[in-house]
Design an enzyme around this catalytic site. Structure first.
Site, PDB file in Angstrom:
ATOM      1  N   TRP A  36     -32.714   3.373  -6.882  1.00 27.84           N
ATOM      2  CA  TRP A  36     -31.346   3.616  -6.281  1.00 27.84           C
ATOM      3  C   TRP A  36     -31.409   5.092  -5.698  1.00 27.84           C
ATOM      4  O   TRP A  36     -32.202   6.119  -5.819  1.00 27.84           O
ATOM      5  CB  TRP A  36     -30.359   4.114  -7.705  1.00 27.84           C
ATOM      6  CG  TRP A  36     -29.259   4.448  -7.022  1.00 27.84           C
ATOM      7  CD1 TRP A  36     -28.872   6.020  -6.945  1.00 27.84           C
ATOM      8  CD2 TRP A  36     -27.801   3.995  -6.513  1.00 27.84           C
ATOM      9  NE1 TRP A  36     -27.627   6.146  -6.347  1.00 27.84           N
ATOM     10  CE2 TRP A  36     -27.103   4.911  -6.384  1.00 27.84           C
ATOM     11  CE3 TRP A  36     -27.626   2.431  -6.371  1.00 27.84           C
ATOM     12  CZ2 TRP A  36     -25.518   4.670  -5.729  1.00 27.84           C
ATOM     13  CZ3 TRP A  36     -26.132   2.375  -6.079  1.00 27.84           C
ATOM     14  CH2 TRP A  36     -25.368   3.407  -5.695  1.00 27.84           C
ATOM     15  N   MET A  37     -30.824   5.139  -4.254  1.00 27.54           N
ATOM     16  CA  MET A  37     -30.635   6.112  -3.454  1.00 27.54           C
ATOM     17  C   MET A  37     -29.059   6.433  -3.162  1.00 27.54           C
ATOM     18  O   MET A  37     -28.524   5.484  -2.797  1.00 27.54           O
ATOM     19  CB  MET A  37     -31.455   5.901  -2.229  1.00 27.54           C
ATOM     20  CG  MET A  37     -31.220   6.873  -1.011  1.00 27.54           C
ATOM     21  SD  MET A  37     -31.666   6.214   0.459  1.00 27.54           S
ATOM     22  CE  MET A  37     -33.211   6.873   0.594  1.00 27.54           C
ATOM     23  N   ASN A  38     -28.754   7.598  -3.147  1.00 27.26           N
ATOM     24  CA  ASN A  38     -27.351   7.853  -2.533  1.00 27.26           C
ATOM     25  C   ASN A  38     -27.590   8.917  -1.525  1.00 27.26           C
ATOM     26  O   ASN A  38     -28.787   9.001  -0.795  1.00 27.26           O
ATOM     27  CB  ASN A  38     -26.311   7.959  -3.265  1.00 27.26           C
ATOM     28  CG  ASN A  38     -26.012   8.732  -4.451  1.00 27.26           C
ATOM     29  OD1 ASN A  38     -26.776   8.576  -5.563  1.00 27.26           O
ATOM     30  ND2 ASN A  38     -25.382   9.916  -4.281  1.00 27.26           N
ATOM     31  N   ASP A  39     -26.738  10.048  -1.340  1.00 26.03           N
ATOM     32  CA  ASP A  39     -26.456  10.985  -0.336  1.00 26.03           C
ATOM     33  C   ASP A  39     -27.891  11.510   0.297  1.00 26.03           C
ATOM     34  O   ASP A  39     -28.663  12.025  -0.673  1.00 26.03           O
ATOM     35  CB  ASP A  39     -25.904  12.307  -0.781  1.00 26.03           C
ATOM     36  CG  ASP A  39     -24.377  11.702  -1.533  1.00 26.03           C
ATOM     37  OD1 ASP A  39     -24.351  10.617  -1.658  1.00 26.03           O
ATOM     38  OD2 ASP A  39     -24.016  12.797  -2.185  1.00 26.03           O
ATOM     39  N   TRP A  63     -26.602   4.014  -9.973  1.00 26.25           N
ATOM     40  CA  TRP A  63     -26.715   5.214  -9.957  1.00 26.25           C
ATOM     41  C   TRP A  63     -27.103   5.668 -11.493  1.00 26.25           C
ATOM     42  O   TRP A  63     -26.708   5.106 -12.590  1.00 26.25           O
ATOM     43  CB  TRP A  63     -25.300   5.655  -9.775  1.00 26.25           C
ATOM     44  CG  TRP A  63     -25.449   7.240  -9.753  1.00 26.25           C
ATOM     45  CD1 TRP A  63     -25.316   7.991  -8.336  1.00 26.25           C
ATOM     46  CD2 TRP A  63     -24.865   8.210 -10.728  1.00 26.25           C
ATOM     47  NE1 TRP A  63     -25.164   9.311  -8.822  1.00 26.25           N
ATOM     48  CE2 TRP A  63     -25.061   9.494  -9.894  1.00 26.25           C
ATOM     49  CE3 TRP A  63     -24.530   8.066 -12.102  1.00 26.25           C
ATOM     50  CZ2 TRP A  63     -24.830  10.641 -10.673  1.00 26.25           C
ATOM     51  CZ3 TRP A  63     -24.342   9.411 -12.488  1.00 26.25           C
ATOM     52  CH2 TRP A  63     -24.359  10.455 -12.169  1.00 26.25           C
ATOM     53  N   SER A  99     -25.922  16.685  -4.997  1.00 23.31           N
ATOM     54  CA  SER A  99     -26.568  16.958  -3.778  1.00 23.31           C
ATOM     55  C   SER A  99     -26.360  18.380  -3.526  1.00 23.31           C
ATOM     56  O   SER A  99     -25.867  19.252  -3.800  1.00 23.31           O
ATOM     57  CB  SER A  99     -25.370  16.174  -2.957  1.00 23.31           C
ATOM     58  OG  SER A  99     -25.647  14.795  -2.994  1.00 23.31           O
ATOM     59  N   ASP A 167     -22.009  20.275  -4.006  1.00 21.56           N
ATOM     60  CA  ASP A 167     -22.819  19.557  -2.621  1.00 21.56           C
ATOM     61  C   ASP A 167     -22.723  20.890  -1.759  1.00 21.56           C
ATOM     62  O   ASP A 167     -22.239  20.794  -0.659  1.00 21.56           O
ATOM     63  CB  ASP A 167     -21.827  18.319  -2.007  1.00 21.56           C
ATOM     64  CG  ASP A 167     -21.873  17.328  -3.103  1.00 21.56           C
ATOM     65  OD1 ASP A 167     -22.470  17.067  -3.986  1.00 21.56           O
ATOM     66  OD2 ASP A 167     -20.642  16.641  -2.975  1.00 21.56           O
TER      67      ASP A 167
HETATM   68  C1  FRU Z   1     -21.373  11.967  -3.056  1.00 23.89           C
HETATM   69  C2  FRU Z   1     -21.605  12.498  -4.632  1.00 23.89           C
HETATM   70  C3  FRU Z   1     -21.838  13.943  -4.414  1.00 23.89           C
HETATM   71  C4  FRU Z   1     -22.484  14.100  -5.555  1.00 23.89           C
HETATM   72  C5  FRU Z   1     -23.393  12.848  -5.523  1.00 23.89           C
HETATM   73  C6  FRU Z   1     -23.891  12.656  -6.952  1.00 23.89           C
HETATM   74  O1  FRU Z   1     -21.701  10.613  -2.705  1.00 23.89           O
HETATM   75  O2  FRU Z   1     -20.735  11.707  -5.385  1.00 23.89           O
HETATM   76  O3  FRU Z   1     -20.615  14.452  -4.373  1.00 23.89           O
HETATM   77  O4  FRU Z   1     -23.212  15.348  -5.554  1.00 23.89           O
HETATM   78  O5  FRU Z   1     -22.905  11.813  -5.127  1.00 23.89           O
HETATM   79  O6  FRU Z   1     -25.080  11.626  -6.752  1.00 23.89           O
END
Ligand code: FRU
Length: 490
Positions: A36-39, A63, A99, A167
């Site tokens: 999985w990847m996000n920000d 996640w 993040s 963040d």
């Molecule tokens: C945004 C977020 C950030 C947090 C991160 C957790 O997509 O919710 O606020 O740092 O993802 O993975």
């Protein structure tokens, strides 16, 4: 400890990577190696290379406790994947390395990120708090600082949340480092705090730059703050937005707060608020400035509310193409980085042809391309472009000149999840001519209308053998169509 945890996850990552099917990866977009990847995190230039880190959970397609994955590139397009750089587990980030961003400090590459602390209370319930932390490294290996955490919520104005405080986006101006970070005001909605520092370790709270006042969603995540042209832009990703016509869609969105900034007084004055991207999949963008002065933005090309990648992929999560930002007549313009042009091959062009009914054009097909259209509105009631099309599947981009809208619709793309599948944006057609640039990369479409004035980014996971492009025209259209393949070898 830090080292062993990292070694374990690095070993897992490199083993699993081998089993990924390269056919299922995008060609020119950064995507997660496995899991999985996000920000996007730490998007920065260090020693002449572009580094991109990302929120990463390699062990699953959803996640989980956040690590920082890593890749780098010399040109924003050709990404080299490097071993994961941070795993959670210290007392100040036992629940996750959330993040953050990166900056060079005395030759070292410094990562400033949010550590999430989970504690068990006496009654057995759990509480999390968020603090800001640092790590430094050489572009490959990073060590978390002994002095972590470096900023706690105690530094915020009274009543601010310690639960939502995350963040940090850091940058340097002259001899001073600055960062903006998201938090919550006592009214429960988002606010963006500005800090400054001489050494990137000891930080002093300056001000709240702007706040949501329960108007644009709730918590403002992933802020960024920079000058563009003669304005300052505060970009934030609000959670829980309400729909407002075509201006803002519901759910997590990304807003651009444009205004003026008096640096000495740290005073930001808001002038207008717009959406950054109108597609189904765009969140948490982050920018950097290149040596030649360009402001480049990259974002996570997915929505929190739609985890729709097929399970057999073994991965979920990719980034948008990096985009150059400009301000033209007070409007934010986004264009794919110019470095992409070097990867364009096999030009096919039809100039000023007339299209009507349902038609396809020889040589205009495939799933990886840079497709440019100029469509003249005269005698036209609607113009559809079906992409990733065959007898079973289709995804449709529709221009409605009367409404002045462009719509993206992935309902028939093979979706088996009941999530939002279509979205519309305003699109201007100066002198009756709509210009569209569409970047396709197997499972995504980024649509830049009117020279990048309105943009929408969306994913669709249609099987790769659906590769026809079909035009469906109600009325008649005079069109110029230009298509390039994009090949990874520049
Ligand atoms: C945004 C977020 C950030 C947090 C991160 C957790 O997509 O919710 O606020 O740092 O993802 O993975």
């Amino acid at each position: 400890m830090q080292k062993t945890r990292l070694e374990t996850v690095r070993a897992y990552e490199s083993r699993q990577k081998e089993s990924m099917n390269p056919e299922w990866k995008p060609i020119y977009h950064a995507a997660v190696p496995v899991g999985w990847m996000n920000d996007p995190n730490g998007f920065s230039v260090y020693q002449d290379e572009v580094h991109l880190f990302f929120q990463y959970y390699p062990y699953d397609m959803s996640w989980g406790p956040m690590h920082w994955g890593h890749c780098k590139s010399k040109d924003f397009i050709d990404w080299e994947y490097l071993p994961v750089v941070m795993a959670p587990g210290e007392p100040y980030d036992n629940f996750g390395c959330f993040s953050g961003s990166a900056v060079e400090v005395e030759g070292e590459h410094v990562l400033i990120y949010t550590g999430v602390i989970e504690e068990e209370l006496e009654d057995g319930s759990k509480r999390t708090t968020q603090v800001q932390c640092g790590a430094s490294g050489d572009g490959l290996n990073y060590t978390k600082w002994d002095c972590n955490p470096i900023i706690t919520a105690d530094s915020l104005p009274a009543g601010s949340s310690a639960v939502d405080f995350r963040d940090p986006k850091v940058w340097r101006e002259g001899d001073t480092y600055y960062l903006v970070v998201g938090s919550r005001h006592s009214d429960g909605s988002g606010q963006i705090a500005l800090y400054q520092s001489e050494d990137a370790k000891k930080w002093e709270f300056c001000t709240i730059l702007d706040r949501c006042k329960n108007e644009y969603g709730k918590m403002w995540e992933c802020p960024d703050f920079f000058r563009l042209g003669d304005r300052h832009l505060l970009i934030a990703s609000p959670q829980d937005m309400r729909e407002e016509g075509l201006k803002f869609h519901k759910g997590n969105g990304v807003i651009c707060v444009m205004g003026s900034y008096e640096k000495e007084a740290h005073k930001f004055t808001r002038e207008k608020v717009t959406a950054v991207d109108y597609g189904l999949d765009f969140y948490a963008p982050q920018t950097l400035e290149t040596a030649d002065g360009r402001r480049i933005m990259i974002a996570w090309m997915q929505s929190w509310d739609a985890n729709i990648a097929p399970k057999e992929f073994g991965w979920v999560g990719m980034m948008t193409v990096p985009r150059e930002l400009e301000l033209v007549e007070g409007e934010l313009i986004q264009k794919p980085v110019r470095e992409l042009d070097r990867y364009r091959k096999n030009r096919v062009c039809y100039e000023n042809i007339e299209l009507s009914g349902t038609q396809s054009l020889e040589g205009i097909c495939g799933r990886v391309m840079d497709l440019n259209l100029e469509i003249q509105e005269e005698g036209l009631s609607s113009f559809c472009i079906h992409i990733a099309h065959n007898t079973e599947y289709t995804t449709t981009i529709t221009w409605n000149p009367q409404e002045q809208t462009v719509e993206f619709d992935r309902n028939s793309s093979g979706m088996v999840r009941d999530v939002v599948c279509s979205r519309k944006m305003k699109a201007d057609a100066p002198d009756g001519c709509l210009k569209l640039r569409i970047l396709l990369d197997r499972f995504s479409a980024e649509i830049f209308a009117d020279g990048g004035r309105h943009v929408m980014s969306s994913t669709f996971y249609t099987p790769l053998d659906a590769e026809e492009i079909v035009f469906e025209v109600q009325g008649k259209a005079n069109v110029t169509v230009e298509k390039y393949d994009i090949e990874r070898q520049a």
